[in-house]
Design a protein around this motif. Structure first.
Motif, PDB file in Angstrom:
ATOM      1  N   TRP A   6     -10.546  -3.104  -9.598  1.00 17.02           N
ATOM      2  CA  TRP A   6      -9.903  -1.925  -8.997  1.00 17.02           C
ATOM      3  C   TRP A   6      -8.417  -1.942  -9.342  1.00 17.02           C
ATOM      4  N   PRO A   7      -7.847  -0.791  -9.695  1.00 18.39           N
ATOM      5  CA  PRO A   7      -6.421  -0.776 -10.026  1.00 18.39           C
ATOM      6  C   PRO A   7      -5.537  -1.042  -8.797  1.00 18.39           C
ATOM      7  N   LEU A   8      -4.285  -1.349  -9.086  1.00 19.05           N
ATOM      8  CA  LEU A   8      -3.310  -1.655  -8.035  1.00 19.05           C
ATOM      9  C   LEU A   8      -2.561  -0.379  -7.652  1.00 19.05           C
ATOM     10  N   SER A  26       1.457  -3.412  -1.763  1.00 15.28           N
ATOM     11  CA  SER A  26       0.468  -2.825  -2.656  1.00 15.28           C
ATOM     12  C   SER A  26      -0.926  -3.255  -2.232  1.00 15.28           C
ATOM     13  N   LEU A  27      -1.924  -2.642  -2.829  1.00 16.31           N
ATOM     14  CA  LEU A  27      -3.310  -3.074  -2.614  1.00 16.31           C
ATOM     15  C   LEU A  27      -4.183  -2.538  -3.740  1.00 16.31           C
ATOM     16  N   HIS A  28      -5.391  -3.062  -3.815  1.00 13.50           N
ATOM     17  CA  HIS A  28      -6.339  -2.603  -4.836  1.00 13.50           C
ATOM     18  C   HIS A  28      -7.319  -1.604  -4.222  1.00 13.50           C
ATOM     19  N   ALA A  30     -10.444   1.603  -5.630  1.00 15.58           N
ATOM     20  CA  ALA A  30     -11.102   2.248  -6.772  1.00 15.58           C
ATOM     21  C   ALA A  30     -10.475   3.612  -7.069  1.00 15.58           C
ATOM     22  N   ASP A  31     -10.075   4.332  -6.006  1.00 14.28           N
ATOM     23  CA  ASP A  31      -9.434   5.635  -6.223  1.00 14.28           C
ATOM     24  C   ASP A  31      -8.419   5.911  -5.113  1.00 14.28           C
ATOM     25  N   GLN A  33      -8.292   8.067  -2.632  1.00 14.44           N
ATOM     26  CA  GLN A  33      -8.787   8.205  -1.260  1.00 14.44           C
ATOM     27  C   GLN A  33      -9.032   6.831  -0.636  1.00 14.44           C
ATOM     28  N   MET A  34      -9.631   5.941  -1.420  1.00 15.60           N
ATOM     29  CA  MET A  34      -9.895   4.597  -0.907  1.00 15.60           C
ATOM     30  C   MET A  34      -8.576   3.842  -0.695  1.00 15.60           C
ATOM     31  N   ASP A  41      -5.935   0.317   6.944  1.00 11.66           N
ATOM     32  CA  ASP A  41      -6.419  -0.947   7.510  1.00 11.66           C
ATOM     33  C   ASP A  41      -5.470  -2.111   7.239  1.00 11.66           C
ATOM     34  N   VAL A  42      -4.795  -2.075   6.086  1.00  8.28           N
ATOM     35  CA  VAL A  42      -3.949  -3.219   5.740  1.00  8.28           C
ATOM     36  C   VAL A  42      -2.552  -3.083   6.353  1.00  8.28           C
ATOM     37  N   TYR A  43      -1.988  -1.876   6.305  1.00 12.42           N
ATOM     38  CA  TYR A  43      -0.578  -1.732   6.693  1.00 12.42           C
ATOM     39  C   TYR A  43      -0.348  -0.969   8.000  1.00 12.42           C
TER      40      TYR A  43
ATOM     41  N   SER B  85      -0.587  -9.404  -2.581  1.00 11.51           N
ATOM     42  CA  SER B  85       0.260  -8.328  -3.087  1.00 11.51           C
ATOM     43  C   SER B  85       1.622  -8.872  -3.516  1.00 11.51           C
ATOM     44  N   ILE B 301     -16.004   1.751  -8.550  1.00  9.82           N
ATOM     45  CA  ILE B 301     -15.306   2.110  -9.797  1.00  9.82           C
ATOM     46  C   ILE B 301     -16.108   3.184 -10.538  1.00  9.82           C
TER      47      ILE B 301
END
Lengths: 95, 314
Positions: A6-8, A26-28, A30-31, A33-34, A41-43, B85, B301
Motif C-alpha cells: 500500500w502506498p504511503l 503518515s500511514l499506508h 490502498a486508496d 478513502q482508506m 483510527d491512528v491519529y 511512520s 490494492i
C-alpha cells in the motif's frame, strides 16, 4: 518496493474549526478513502480532529535544506519589514 | 561542496545548539542507521507488546475492564504506527522493517517475551512496564531527530492513561480478598526484575550509549533512567501494601536514591537471544497475522486499482 504494498500517505488534521490543518505523520493505505479511515483510527482516537486531509507522500514536493541559505536570503537583510525597525515617540502611545 | 568532515562538524554543532534534525537534512550515515535501528525496534516492541495483553481481552473480569483493555491495546497498535511512520522518514520501507522483525534480524523489547498468567499481570504491565516505558519515552520527547521526538510526544500523552489503568487494577486487587492480594504480589514478583531490565544493560556495558548521548538521540543513560524509575515506584508499591521482591532495596540518604540488588543480566541476554518463555510464540503470532492478512492487503490494492481504472475511463 513491492508493487503490492500500500502506498504511503501524509496526514493533515484540523484539530478544531478556526485552526489550520497540521501535518501529524503518515500511514499506508490502498486508496484515499482508506487513508482517511485509517487516519481517524491512528491519529484521532481522542477527538484530535474535525477534518482530515490525506496526500500521497510521493506527491509532496519539498524544498532542499541544502539550498535554504539561497532560498531565504532575500528576506534576511530587510529588517525594515519588521515593526521594531521604526522609532515612534513614547508620547504617541502604542502603535 | 563541503567535505564529509565539515558536514559532520556542522551537524554536531546543530545538535549541540538543540536544533532538531529533520528528514531531508544532511546526517551522518551512522546517525541514520542508529535511528532506523532504534525507532524500528521501538515500533516492533509496541506491536509485539499487544500480544501479552491481548491474551486477556476475552477474559477481562468486567465489561468496563474489557473496553479499557481494548482501548489500551489499540493505542499500542497506534504507537507502533507512529513509530514506523517516523522510521520511514529516514528512507526505509515498512515492509522491509517488518521482514526484519519476522526473520529475527531486528529485536523488540525483551519484556514482551514473558507470559501473562493472571489478570493481575495486566495491572502489573500497565503499572510497571508502561511506567518504565514512560521514563524512557519522556526522555525521547527531547531526542534530536524531529519526527521521532514528535511521535514520542504523541505517545507520552497516551501512555499516562495506560499506567493509571494498570495501577487501578493493582489497587483493586491489593485491597481485595487475600487471594486477590496474593495474585497482585505474585505479578509484582514476576514483573519487577524484567521491568528494570527494560532500561537496557548498565552504562559500562551498553555498546551504543556514548555515541547516542553525543548525538542526543538519548538524553539520559540507562542507569539514570532505571534509578529514576525505582525511586518513583517504591512509594507506589508501599501504597498498595505490596513488597518489591528485592531484599537489598533500601533508601540511601547520602545518594538521595534507593539502593537496589544486582540484576540478573544473564537472564536478560538469554531472553534477548530468543530463549525467553514466549519468544517463539510471539514471533509465530506476528508472522501468522501478517501472512493471513496478505490476501486482504492484495485485495484492497486490486480494488483501488479497479476503481482508479474506472475513473480514468469515465
Amino acid at each position: 518496493m513491492n508493487k503490492k504494498d500500500w502506498p504511503l500517505w501524509e496526514i493533515f488534521i484540523r484539530s478544531k474549526n478556526g485552526l489550520n490543518h497540521k501535518h501529524v505523520g503518515s500511514l499506508h493505505a490502498a486508496d484515499a478513502q482508506m487513508a482517511i479511515e485509517n487516519a481517524r483510527d491512528v491519529y484521532c482516537r481522542r477527538n484530535e480532529g474535525v477534518s482530515i486531509w490525506v496526500v500521497l507522500s510521493s506527491q509532496i514536493v519539498a524544498s532542499d535544506p541544502d539550498e535554504a541559505d539561497a532560498l531565504y536570503e532575500p528576506a534576511k537583510n530587510k529588517i525594515y519589514r519588521h515593526p521594531t525597525f521604526y522609532e515612534i515617540p513614547k508620547e504617541v502611545g502604542h502603535m | 561542496m563541503l567535505s564529509n568532515e565539515e558536514l559532520e562538524k556542522e551537524f554536531q554543532a546543530k545538535i549541540d545548539a538543540e536544533i532538531k534534525i529533520e528528514p531531508k537534512d544532511w546526517m551522518p550515515e551512522a546517525y541514520r542507521k542508529t535511528l532506523i535501528r532504534q525507532i524500528s525496534q521501538h515500533a516492533h516492541s509496541e506491536v509485539v507488546g499487544m500480544l501479552p495483553e491481548g491474551n486477556w481481552i476475552t477474559r477481562a473480569p468486567s465489561l468496563r475492564s474489557k473496553v479499557i483493555l481494548l482501548a489500551k491495546v489499540q493505542d499500542e497498535a497506534g504507537h507502533g504506527l507512529y513509530l514506523y511512520s517516523a522510521a520511514e522518514t529516514l528512507g526505509v520501507d515498512r515492509e522491509d522493517l517488518i521482514e526484519e522483525l519476522h526473520t529475527g534480524k531486528a529485536k523488540y523489547s525483551s519484556i514482551f517475551n514473558y507470559p501473562t498468567l493472571t489478570w493481575a499481570d495486566i495491572g502489573a504491565i500497565g503499572w510497571l512496564v508502561d511506567g518504565a516505558a514512560i521514563a524512557n519515552q519522556v526522555m525521547l520527547c527531547r531526542t534530536s531527530y524531529g519526527p521521532y521526538a514528535r511521535a514520542m510526544v504523541r505517545i507520552c500523552k497516551e501512555e499516562s492513561f495506560h499506567q493509571r489503568q494498570g495501577y487501578e487494577i493493582m489497587l483493586k486487587m491489593a485491597k481485595g480478598t487475600p487471594e486477590q492480594k496474593q495474585m497482585a504480589q505474585d505479578a509484582l514478583n514476576r514483573w519487577w526484575w524484567p521491568s528494570l531490565m527494560m532500561f537496557g544493560p548498565p552504562d559500562d556495558k551498553s555498546i551504543h550509549s556514548a555515541q547516542s548521548l553525543k548525538w542526543k538521540i538519548k538524553r539520559q543513560t540507562n542507569d539514570e533512567l532505571r534509578q529514576e524509575f525505582i525511586d518513583k515506584t517504591v512509594k507506589q508499591a508501599e501504597y498498595l501494601g505490596l513488597t518489591i521482591p528485592d531484599p537489598h532495596l533500601k533508601w540511601n540518604e547520602e545518594r538521595q536514591h534507593y539502593d537496589f540488588g544486582p540484576i540478573n543480566w544473564e537472564e536478560f541476554y538469554q531472553v534477548i537471544n530468543g530463549n525467553g518463555p514466549c519468544n517463539r510464540q510471539r514471533l509465530k503470532a506476528r508472522i501468522k497475522a501478517h501472512e493471513e492478512g496478505a490476501w486482504v492487503r492484495e485485495a484492497a490494492i486490486a480494488y483501488a486499482e479497479k476503481k482508479q481504472a474506472k475513473k480514468t475511463a469515465a
